[in-house]
Design a protein around this motif. Structure first.
Motif, PDB file in Angstrom:
ATOM      1  N   THR A  25      20.125  35.357 -10.265  1.00 54.68           N
ATOM      2  CA  THR A  25      21.438  35.999 -10.305  1.00 54.68           C
ATOM      3  C   THR A  25      21.550  36.829 -11.583  1.00 54.68           C
ATOM      4  O   THR A  25      20.799  36.608 -12.540  1.00 54.68           O
ATOM      5  N   PRO A  26      22.479  37.773 -11.632  1.00 54.41           N
ATOM      6  CA  PRO A  26      22.668  38.541 -12.871  1.00 54.41           C
ATOM      7  C   PRO A  26      22.962  37.640 -14.079  1.00 54.41           C
ATOM      8  O   PRO A  26      22.493  37.909 -15.184  1.00 54.41           O
ATOM      9  N   GLY A  27      23.702  36.564 -13.860  1.00 52.98           N
ATOM     10  CA  GLY A  27      23.987  35.637 -14.964  1.00 52.98           C
ATOM     11  C   GLY A  27      22.737  34.947 -15.474  1.00 52.98           C
ATOM     12  O   GLY A  27      22.570  34.756 -16.685  1.00 52.98           O
ATOM     13  N   GLN A  28      21.845  34.572 -14.566  1.00 51.59           N
ATOM     14  CA  GLN A  28      20.589  33.934 -14.966  1.00 51.59           C
ATOM     15  C   GLN A  28      19.715  34.910 -15.749  1.00 51.59           C
ATOM     16  O   GLN A  28      19.102  34.541 -16.754  1.00 51.59           O
ATOM     17  N   ILE A  29      19.695  36.157 -15.304  1.00 58.17           N
ATOM     18  CA  ILE A  29      18.914  37.172 -16.016  1.00 58.17           C
ATOM     19  C   ILE A  29      19.491  37.385 -17.410  1.00 58.17           C
ATOM     20  O   ILE A  29      18.749  37.462 -18.393  1.00 58.17           O
ATOM     21  N   ALA A  30      20.808  37.465 -17.509  1.00 56.59           N
ATOM     22  CA  ALA A  30      21.454  37.676 -18.807  1.00 56.59           C
ATOM     23  C   ALA A  30      21.142  36.524 -19.762  1.00 56.59           C
ATOM     24  O   ALA A  30      20.857  36.748 -20.945  1.00 56.59           O
ATOM     25  N   ARG A  31      21.195  35.302 -19.263  1.00 54.20           N
ATOM     26  CA  ARG A  31      20.877  34.150 -20.113  1.00 54.20           C
ATOM     27  C   ARG A  31      19.421  34.175 -20.566  1.00 54.20           C
ATOM     28  O   ARG A  31      19.107  33.910 -21.729  1.00 54.20           O
ATOM     29  N   LEU A  32      18.516  34.512 -19.655  1.00 53.53           N
ATOM     30  CA  LEU A  32      17.095  34.567 -19.990  1.00 53.53           C
ATOM     31  C   LEU A  32      16.817  35.644 -21.040  1.00 53.53           C
ATOM     32  O   LEU A  32      16.119  35.397 -22.032  1.00 53.53           O
TER      33      LEU A  32
END
Length: 66
Positions: free
Chosen positions: A29-36
Motif C-alpha cells: 500500500t502507499p502507506g507501507q511504501i512511505a514507511r519503508l
C-alpha cells in the motif's frame, strides 16, 4: 540469457501476474511504501552522521572538536 532476465516486459510477465493472483500476493500500500522509504532514509542519515563523526574524531588537528 534466460527469458526471466529479459525484464518487466518479458514473456514471463503474464505468468508472474497469474502466480501473484494464485498466491494472493498484493503490491504494498502507499502507506507501507512511505514507511519503508522513511525508515531507509532514517537509517541512511544515521549511518552518515556516525561515519562523519568518526572521521572527524580521527583527525583532531582538522579543526573539529567533540
Amino acid at each position: 540469457m534466460t527469458a526471466r532476465s529479459v525484464g518487466a516486459g518479458g514473456p514471463d510477465r503474464g505468468l508472474d501476474a497469474v502466480r501473484s493472483r494464485k498466491d494472493r500476493l498484493e503490491p504494498p500500500t502507499p502507506g507501507q511504501i512511505a514507511r519503508l522509504v522513511g525508515k531507509a532514509v532514517s537509517v541512511s542519515e544515521e549511518r552518515f552522521c556516525v561515519a562523519t563523526r568518526a572521521g572527524c574524531q580521527r583527525r583532531p588537528g582538522a579543526g573539529w572538536t567533540t
